[in-house]
Design a protein around this motif. Structure first.
Motif, PDB file in Angstrom:
ATOM      1  N   ALA A 153      20.351  -0.858  31.376  1.00  0.00           N
ATOM      2  CA  ALA A 153      19.750  -0.136  30.249  1.00  0.00           C
ATOM      3  C   ALA A 153      18.693  -0.951  29.522  1.00  0.00           C
ATOM      4  O   ALA A 153      17.813  -0.390  28.874  1.00  0.00           O
ATOM      5  CB  ALA A 153      20.839   0.292  29.265  1.00  0.00           C
ATOM      6  N   LEU A 165      25.690  -0.522  31.947  1.00  0.00           N
ATOM      7  CA  LEU A 165      24.727  -0.362  30.859  1.00  0.00           C
ATOM      8  C   LEU A 165      24.084  -1.685  30.494  1.00  0.00           C
ATOM      9  O   LEU A 165      22.885  -1.763  30.224  1.00  0.00           O
ATOM     10  CB  LEU A 165      25.417   0.250  29.636  1.00  0.00           C
ATOM     11  N   ILE A 194      26.990   8.859  31.562  1.00  0.00           N
ATOM     12  CA  ILE A 194      25.921   7.880  31.757  1.00  0.00           C
ATOM     13  C   ILE A 194      24.564   8.548  31.582  1.00  0.00           C
ATOM     14  O   ILE A 194      23.652   7.992  30.926  1.00  0.00           O
ATOM     15  CB  ILE A 194      26.043   7.222  33.143  1.00  0.00           C
ATOM     16  N   ILE A 210      24.403  -1.910  22.246  1.00  0.00           N
ATOM     17  CA  ILE A 210      25.424  -0.972  22.692  1.00  0.00           C
ATOM     18  C   ILE A 210      26.794  -1.635  22.577  1.00  0.00           C
ATOM     19  O   ILE A 210      27.000  -2.746  23.091  1.00  0.00           O
ATOM     20  CB  ILE A 210      25.179  -0.515  24.147  1.00  0.00           C
ATOM     21  N   ILE A 266      24.021   9.052  27.922  1.00  0.00           N
ATOM     22  CA  ILE A 266      23.846   7.773  27.218  1.00  0.00           C
ATOM     23  C   ILE A 266      22.434   7.234  27.420  1.00  0.00           C
ATOM     24  O   ILE A 266      21.816   6.712  26.488  1.00  0.00           O
ATOM     25  CB  ILE A 266      24.911   6.757  27.673  1.00  0.00           C
ATOM     26  N   TYR A 267      21.899   7.377  28.626  1.00  0.00           N
ATOM     27  CA  TYR A 267      20.521   6.934  28.850  1.00  0.00           C
ATOM     28  C   TYR A 267      19.538   7.777  28.028  1.00  0.00           C
ATOM     29  O   TYR A 267      18.541   7.249  27.508  1.00  0.00           O
ATOM     30  CB  TYR A 267      20.168   7.004  30.337  1.00  0.00           C
TER      31      TYR A 267
END
Length: 284
Positions: A218, A214, A171, A223, A174-175
């Motif tokens: 996010a 997400l 995570i 995504i 991914i951010y």
């Protein structure tokens, strides 16, 4: 404004990586900082050379500066577009590549490091170690390794490979990837290569939870998720990069990650030979 740091040894592979990095900076609306680590033998006993005079060191630095200026002029000359033009700066320091890169990442607002695949015929005759692999292990910012055959074109899709064993670290990376992809409006494809015929219920639940988090936090709509069945992660990811319209492959690198076997010296060289797309590495 963010900066893309591009280390170079003035080899042909490094020049192509600099062109790729410059075009990527145009997409990200970031500036470019060219960087050369000047290896001075008297300062680094491990190279096996000692006793260089100060004048010789000054000549090495002068040659480095001249090459950096030529590379800067080259990048600015090949940009014939009317879109955003990155500001191109340059610097050189004496020291090992990883040390010089990390020091300047801390001093500048560096979002990404872009480097070419290591070539034994680099400009610096004293670059005795594979600086690409050294940076994969040591870089304190996301690192993009660009193979010489990678086309310089718009990035539309980035695949992030994971086995979901370290979800917290996934995570975080991914951010970081979202922050890089957002200015380009690029798709992020979360990818899992599995060797069994089906996901276990527990793994599927974990994937669903990740996608939900997400989606909620996010604030990035591009995504997606794709699972691939193959005998090994290396085979599956190679297939994806060849046939999945992927522009960049991203993955974590760190202790106990599933990709460790791929990122050791022999497997890195093997994978680089198969992949025609850049490899983005996050430190897990």
């Amino acid at each position: 404004m963010k900066t893309i740091l591009i280390p170079t040894d003035f080899s042909e592979n490094a020049r192509r990586a600099a062109e790729y990095g410059y075009y990527l900076a145009k997409q990200m609306r970031a500036n470019v900082l060219l960087c050369n680590a000047v290896i001075i033998p008297a300062e680094i006993p491990q190279t096996g050379f000692t006793g260089w005079l100060g004048g010789e060191s000054e000549l090495l630095m002068e040659d480095s500066t001249n090459e950096l200026q030529r590379l800067k002029a080259h990048l600015e000359l090949i940009d014939r577009t009317d879109t955003f033009r990155p500001q191109v700066g340059y610097l050189n320091d004496a020291g090992r590549v990883a040390d010089v890169v990390n020091t300047n990442c801390a001093a500048a607002d560096v979002a990404l490091i872009v480097i070419g695949k290591h070539a034994a015929s680099g400009w610096s005759g004293f670059l005795l170690a594979n600086h690409t692999n050294a940076l994969i292990d040591a870089a304190k910012k996301p690192l993009l390794v660009v193979p010489p055959q990678a086309p310089v074109e718009m990035v539309k899709k980035i695949a992030f490979a994971t086995d979901f064993n370290k979800i917290g670290k996934d995570i975080k990376s991914i951010y970081e990837l979202i922050a890089l992809a957002r200015p380009m409006n690029a798709e992020i494809l979360l990818t899992h290569v599995y060797t069994e015929k089906h996901h276990s219920p527990a793994l599927q639940l974990l994937i669903d939870q990740l996608l939900t988090e997400l989606s909620n936090k996010a604030d990035y709509p591009h995504i997606y998720y794709r699972a691939l069945e193959d005998t090994t992660a290396e085979r599956g990811l190679t297939w994806l990069c060849k046939h999945g319209q992927v522009d960049i492959l991203a993955m974590n690198h760190g202790p106990y990650s599933f990709i460790d076997d791929i990122l050791n010296l022999s497997h890195t060289q093997k994978m680089a030979a198969h992949l025609s797309v850049p490899l983005m590495v996050f430190q897990a």
